[in-house]
Design a protein around this motif. Structure first.
Motif, mmCIF file in Angstrom:
data_model
loop_
_atom_site.group_PDB
_atom_site.id
_atom_site.type_symbol
_atom_site.label_atom_id
_atom_site.label_comp_id
_atom_site.label_asym_id
_atom_site.label_seq_id
_atom_site.Cartn_x
_atom_site.Cartn_y
_atom_site.Cartn_z
ATOM 1 N N GLY A 357 15.067 -22.083 53.646
ATOM 2 C CA GLY A 357 14.075 -22.611 54.556
ATOM 3 C C GLY A 357 14.037 -21.779 55.822
ATOM 4 O O GLY A 357 14.694 -20.736 55.919
ATOM 5 N N GLY A 358 13.296 -22.241 56.804
ATOM 6 C CA GLY A 358 13.199 -21.496 58.047
ATOM 7 C C GLY A 358 14.531 -21.332 58.748
ATOM 8 O O GLY A 358 14.762 -20.347 59.450
ATOM 9 N N GLY A 359 15.433 -22.289 58.550
ATOM 10 C CA GLY A 359 16.742 -22.214 59.190
ATOM 11 C C GLY A 359 17.826 -21.608 58.336
ATOM 12 O O GLY A 359 19.008 -21.594 58.746
ATOM 13 N N SER A 360 17.490 -21.090 57.149
ATOM 14 C CA SER A 360 18.504 -20.499 56.262
ATOM 15 C C SER A 360 19.118 -19.253 56.892
ATOM 16 O O SER A 360 18.416 -18.405 57.456
ATOM 17 C CB SER A 360 17.884 -20.147 54.908
ATOM 18 O OG SER A 360 17.486 -21.316 54.227
ATOM 19 N N ILE A 361 20.423 -19.153 56.792
ATOM 20 C CA ILE A 361 21.169 -18.091 57.472
ATOM 21 C C ILE A 361 21.263 -16.851 56.586
ATOM 22 O O ILE A 361 21.558 -16.946 55.389
ATOM 23 C CB ILE A 361 22.575 -18.594 57.847
ATOM 24 C CG1 ILE A 361 22.460 -19.717 58.895
ATOM 25 C CG2 ILE A 361 23.449 -17.459 58.373
ATOM 26 C CD1 ILE A 361 23.769 -20.429 59.165
ATOM 27 N N ALA A 362 21.006 -15.686 57.178
ATOM 28 C CA ALA A 362 21.154 -14.396 56.488
ATOM 29 C C ALA A 362 22.545 -13.831 56.791
ATOM 30 O O ALA A 362 23.013 -13.900 57.934
ATOM 31 C CB ALA A 362 20.075 -13.423 56.935
ATOM 32 N N ARG A 363 23.174 -13.256 55.768
ATOM 33 C CA ARG A 363 24.514 -12.682 55.966
ATOM 34 C C ARG A 363 24.698 -11.528 54.992
ATOM 35 O O ARG A 363 24.024 -11.466 53.949
ATOM 36 C CB ARG A 363 25.603 -13.736 55.738
ATOM 37 C CG ARG A 363 25.744 -14.173 54.304
ATOM 38 C CD ARG A 363 26.628 -15.389 54.130
ATOM 39 N NE ARG A 363 26.944 -15.643 52.728
ATOM 40 C CZ ARG A 363 26.102 -16.180 51.858
ATOM 41 N NH1 ARG A 363 24.886 -16.522 52.242
ATOM 42 N NH2 ARG A 363 26.464 -16.369 50.598
ATOM 43 N N VAL A 364 25.620 -10.637 55.319
ATOM 44 C CA VAL A 364 25.966 -9.507 54.457
ATOM 45 C C VAL A 364 27.395 -9.719 53.976
ATOM 46 O O VAL A 364 28.306 -9.925 54.789
ATOM 47 C CB VAL A 364 25.842 -8.174 55.223
ATOM 48 C CG1 VAL A 364 26.253 -7.012 54.333
ATOM 49 C CG2 VAL A 364 24.415 -7.982 55.735
ATOM 50 N N ASP A 365 27.598 -9.705 52.648
ATOM 51 C CA ASP A 365 28.947 -9.947 52.124
ATOM 52 C C ASP A 365 29.788 -8.675 52.176
ATOM 53 O O ASP A 365 29.329 -7.607 52.606
ATOM 54 C CB ASP A 365 28.894 -10.537 50.711
ATOM 55 C CG ASP A 365 28.306 -9.576 49.676
ATOM 56 O OD1 ASP A 365 28.270 -8.350 49.932
ATOM 57 O OD2 ASP A 365 27.899 -10.043 48.591
ATOM 58 N N ASP A 366 31.039 -8.788 51.733
ATOM 59 C CA ASP A 366 31.960 -7.650 51.810
ATOM 60 C C ASP A 366 31.510 -6.467 50.967
ATOM 61 O O ASP A 366 31.905 -5.332 51.213
ATOM 62 C CB ASP A 366 33.363 -8.088 51.374
ATOM 63 C CG ASP A 366 33.975 -9.087 52.345
ATOM 64 O OD1 ASP A 366 33.515 -9.136 53.498
ATOM 65 O OD2 ASP A 366 34.896 -9.830 51.939
ATOM 66 N N GLY A 367 30.673 -6.742 49.959
ATOM 67 C CA GLY A 367 30.174 -5.660 49.111
ATOM 68 C C GLY A 367 28.898 -5.030 49.622
ATOM 69 O O GLY A 367 28.320 -4.164 48.942
ATOM 70 N N GLY A 368 28.431 -5.459 50.778
ATOM 71 C CA GLY A 368 27.223 -4.873 51.352
ATOM 72 C C GLY A 368 25.937 -5.448 50.790
ATOM 73 O O GLY A 368 24.884 -4.825 50.895
ATOM 74 N N THR A 369 25.986 -6.668 50.222
ATOM 75 C CA THR A 369 24.793 -7.306 49.663
ATOM 76 C C THR A 369 24.264 -8.347 50.641
ATOM 77 O O THR A 369 25.032 -9.152 51.185
ATOM 78 C CB THR A 369 25.112 -7.979 48.316
ATOM 79 O OG1 THR A 369 25.599 -6.990 47.402
ATOM 80 C CG2 THR A 369 23.872 -8.643 47.731
ATOM 81 N N LEU A 370 22.968 -8.339 50.847
ATOM 82 C CA LEU A 370 22.318 -9.275 51.753
ATOM 83 C C LEU A 370 22.038 -10.579 51.025
ATOM 84 O O LEU A 370 21.444 -10.597 49.945
ATOM 85 C CB LEU A 370 21.018 -8.676 52.290
ATOM 86 C CG LEU A 370 20.139 -9.579 53.173
ATOM 87 C CD1 LEU A 370 20.894 -9.998 54.439
ATOM 88 C CD2 LEU A 370 18.834 -8.876 53.528
ATOM 89 N N HIS A 371 22.443 -11.705 51.624
ATOM 90 C CA HIS A 371 22.176 -13.038 51.093
ATOM 91 C C HIS A 371 21.429 -13.848 52.139
ATOM 92 O O HIS A 371 21.660 -13.685 53.347
ATOM 93 C CB HIS A 371 23.478 -13.767 50.743
ATOM 94 C CG HIS A 371 24.320 -13.068 49.721
ATOM 95 N ND1 HIS A 371 24.199 -13.289 48.374
ATOM 96 C CD2 HIS A 371 25.304 -12.135 49.876
ATOM 97 C CE1 HIS A 371 25.076 -12.531 47.727
ATOM 98 N NE2 HIS A 371 25.755 -11.828 48.618
ATOM 99 N N VAL A 372 20.550 -14.733 51.676
ATOM 100 C CA VAL A 372 19.850 -15.651 52.571
ATOM 101 C C VAL A 372 20.004 -17.064 52.023
ATOM 102 O O VAL A 372 19.570 -17.354 50.905
ATOM 103 C CB VAL A 372 18.356 -15.304 52.701
ATOM 104 C CG1 VAL A 372 17.674 -16.268 53.671
ATOM 105 C CG2 VAL A 372 18.170 -13.866 53.173
#
Length: 672
Positions: A357-372
């Protein structure tokens, strides 16, 4: 559009009884959607155009947001709280309270009483995992711990006859043990109780005599149909969320009544209908999709308005996105839904929910993959740009970085956004770890989230025998308009609708819904030899229950409608297909012939084949009884897209610098 976001004090409840309804003034209808981030209101005064309001949700006490919003509405209409309440004729609300209680594991301490030998069925489930090919899937912790699962020496046979009566002395011992363990809710699920509920009713009577304070859930009332685990799981969920949901409803009723509300409060249920509070409190499992179901009802109503029967509902809010399919003007309903790892087998609108959703957090894991997502910034701190202490980048922050949001006009200008905080969050948490510019990182966040949504649409439509390219996409919810074009491109959908009421369409959907009761009775037989007189008797009995309820609620017979369906399957299969029942006034041969044809046709649609030489089995008969409530229409301007296109020059507000591969000055138009 009137949009308000306020944490103002509740409206003054002093002397609520002094305001009397004024018959000369038009009545007011209010639809309320209590979401995880915002609480939305649609208010209709007489035949006037709807007005829209928003206020921040209060997760720790959800009814507080409702009271805050009612205060805003009263102030906007120049009324006292008591005057507003005295003029309300329709008060309907949907909420995520039951859903969050289950997902966050904050429900009641539940005891289970079941037939001897079935103590561990809740843990054994069906011998399957929800994601059966995931070798690392963690087993779901049972809602009822094993020490609180008690068995009783009794037995009902498969024909409904009593094999062994209830041992009342043993029952008293079980109840004493559960009371000492501190349970506040009891689920009762006996083998074959859907055929003969006698033993469950005896247990219930004993509980009410000895421990009337306990919340009680009987499987023969919650889900009187075949399949032991389905019935047990659904009943356990009802017992788990019921006390929390009932307290919430009771508090809201007390607060609204204290302000002078005289009309009944109706609540949205997962099947797309509404029901009174007393029924909702007992059948809390029906509220698991309460809020999202309102959005689907709103989408159906909007589809009727514009003449579109085949729609995909795309409801993107602050915390999650709900995807639904509407075919020929009817939403798809399923009797098999998983929430929080638990199977819920009551009829529910078929939704696919994504933690995006609009408030979903984006992060990069230890393997360099972007997650939302699925983690969300929540309603209290919110995205970084809110300036409330949140420092993690969200989808909203990415949209602000790219110029898709006006920082000075968020929620009608009541909440100012801070672009510098968004840029810093995206840069530090995504751009630098990935070696990208801040703008490219923001685009990456949106690409990840829209791809997930597009895949969700494909999954839901294909699973139900459809092709997303044959549907139009209807976007609603606070964040959907920013992403619907990209989602449509990724799925090949050629037509997109974005109503002016999109940010509050779920609340509007509450006002577009009708009272609805669903009944089911398992009845296993071959279609070739089934006793159709018995089918007619069972259907008439279920319909009669619903009709009596609606008459007691003051509805006229002309406003009551009944629909019959049945769950059916081929002899050698274990999963059923829901099929419309032919007119039971036909002769028996015609009924069998038409019923078989409807089943084969539906099976072909879903699975691309059918088996004409296979025996067809009836499994469960269903009756849906609806009562028509006063109609509330969207503004007439929504009907005519050509008229709106002719007025685009009037709606132009200016330009804004946005990024679409390069920075561009884009025209900005008022949606309303």
């Amino acid at each position: 559009m009137n949009i308000h976001t306020s944490d103002a004090a509740r409206p003054d409840a002093e002397n609520p009884g002094t305001a009397k309804p004024d018959s000369a003034k038009p009545p007011i209808s209010i639809g309320i959607d209590v979401g995880g981030t915002f609480t939305d209101f649609v208010v209709v005064e007489g035949n006037s155009a709807p007005r829209y309001f928003k206020t921040a949700s209060t997760p720790q006490a959800p009814s507080d947001a409702v009271m805050n919003g009612l205060g805003d509405i009263a102030e906007s209409h120049g009324l006292s709280a008591a005057e507003l309440m005295s003029r309300i004729r329709l008060f309907i609300h949907g909420t995520t309270v039951a859903t969050n209680t289950l997902l966050e594991r904050k429900g009641a301490r539940v005891g289970l009483i079941t037939t001897e030998g079935f103590r561990d069925l809740l843990a054994l489930r069906e011998g399957l995992k929800e994601d059966r090919y995931n070798l690392r899937m963690t087993p779901v912790e049972p809602l009822v711990p094993r020490p609180l699962r008690q068995t009783l020496a009794e037995r009902i046979r498969s024909d409904g006859a009593v094999e062994a009566p209830v041992n009342e002395e043993a029952l008293d011992g079980i109840l004493d043990e559960l009371a000492l363990a501190g349970v506040e809710s009891v689920a009762v699920c006996m083998v074959f109780s859907y055929l003969n509920p006698l033993h469950e009713r005896l247990v219930a009577e004993r509980i009410r005599q000895r421990h009337p304070e306990l919340y009680l859930s009987l499987s023969s009332e919650i889900l009187p149909q075949i399949k032991e685990y389905d019935r047990l799981s659904t009943t356990a969920v009802n017992a788990y969320v019921g006390p929390v949901y009932a307290r919430y409803l009771e508090r809201m009723k007390e607060e609204a009544s204290g302000l002078g509300l005289e009309s009944d409060i109706l609540t949205m249920t997962s099947n797309g209908g509404v029901t009174p509070l007393d029924v909702a409190a007992r059948q809390a499992v029906q509220a698991i999709l309460s809020g999202p179901a309102g959005g689907v009802s709103g989408a159906v109503a909007y589809g009727r308005l514009i003449g579109e029967g085949d729609l995909i509902g795309f409801d993107m809010g602050g915390t999650s996105t709900d995807i639904s399919v509407i075919e020929s003007g009817d939403p798809q309903v399923s009797g098999e839904h998983y929430e929080g790892g638990w199977k819920i087998a009551v009829p529910m609108i078929d939704l696919h929910t994504l933690g995006a959703g609009g408030g979903s957090i984006a992060r990069v894991d230890d393997g360099g993959t972007l997650h939302v997502g699925p983690q969300s910034a929540g309603a209290e701190r919110g995205p970084a740009c809110y300036g409330r202490g949140g420092d993690q980048p969200t989808v909203t922050d990415a949209n602000l970085v790219l110029g898709y949001l006006d920082p000075g006009n968020f929620l009608g200008g009541r909440n100012l956004l801070l672009p510098d905080l968004s840029e810093r969050a995206v840069r530090e948490s995504v751009a630098e770890p990935l070696g990208l510019s801040t703008v490219d990182a923001a685009r990456g966040i949106l690409d990840v989230v829209t791809t997930a949504m597009a895949e969700g649409i494909r999954l839901l439509t294909v699973r139900r025998g459809g092709d997303p390219r044959h549907f139009s996409l209807l976007a609603f919810g606070g964040a959907a308009g920013l992403h619907v074009s990209q989602v449509a491109r990724k799925t090949g959908i050629g037509k997109v609708y974005l109503p002016s009421a999109a940010p509050v369409l779920s609340a509007y959907g509450m006002l577009a819904s009708d009272l609805r009761y669903d009944f089911a009775q398992s009845f296993t037989a071959s279609l070739d030899v089934v006793d159709l007189d018995e089918v007619r008797r069972l259907m008439d009995r279920m319909a009669g229950k619903g009709i009596d309820r609606l008459r007691n609620q003051g509805l006229a017979d002309g406003d009551i409608a009944t629909r019959f369906t049945a769950d059916m399957r081929y002899l050698d299969q274990i999963y059923e297909v829901n099929v419309t029942v032919p007119d039971l006034a036909l002769d028996d041969d015609s009924i069998r012939r038409e019923w078989a044809s409807l089943f084969h046709e539906r099976y072909q649609t879903l699975y691309s084949y059918h088996q004409l030489d296979q025996e067809i089995r009836l499994v469960t008969l269903r009756a849906t009884v609806t009562g028509k409530l006063p109609t509330v229409e969207l503004p007439a301007r929504e009907r005519n897209a050509r008229e709106r296109n002719d007025r685009t020059g009037e709606a132009r507000k200016g330009t804004r610098r946005v990024y679409t591969g390069t920075w561009t000055e884009a025209a900005v138009y008022a949606a309303d």
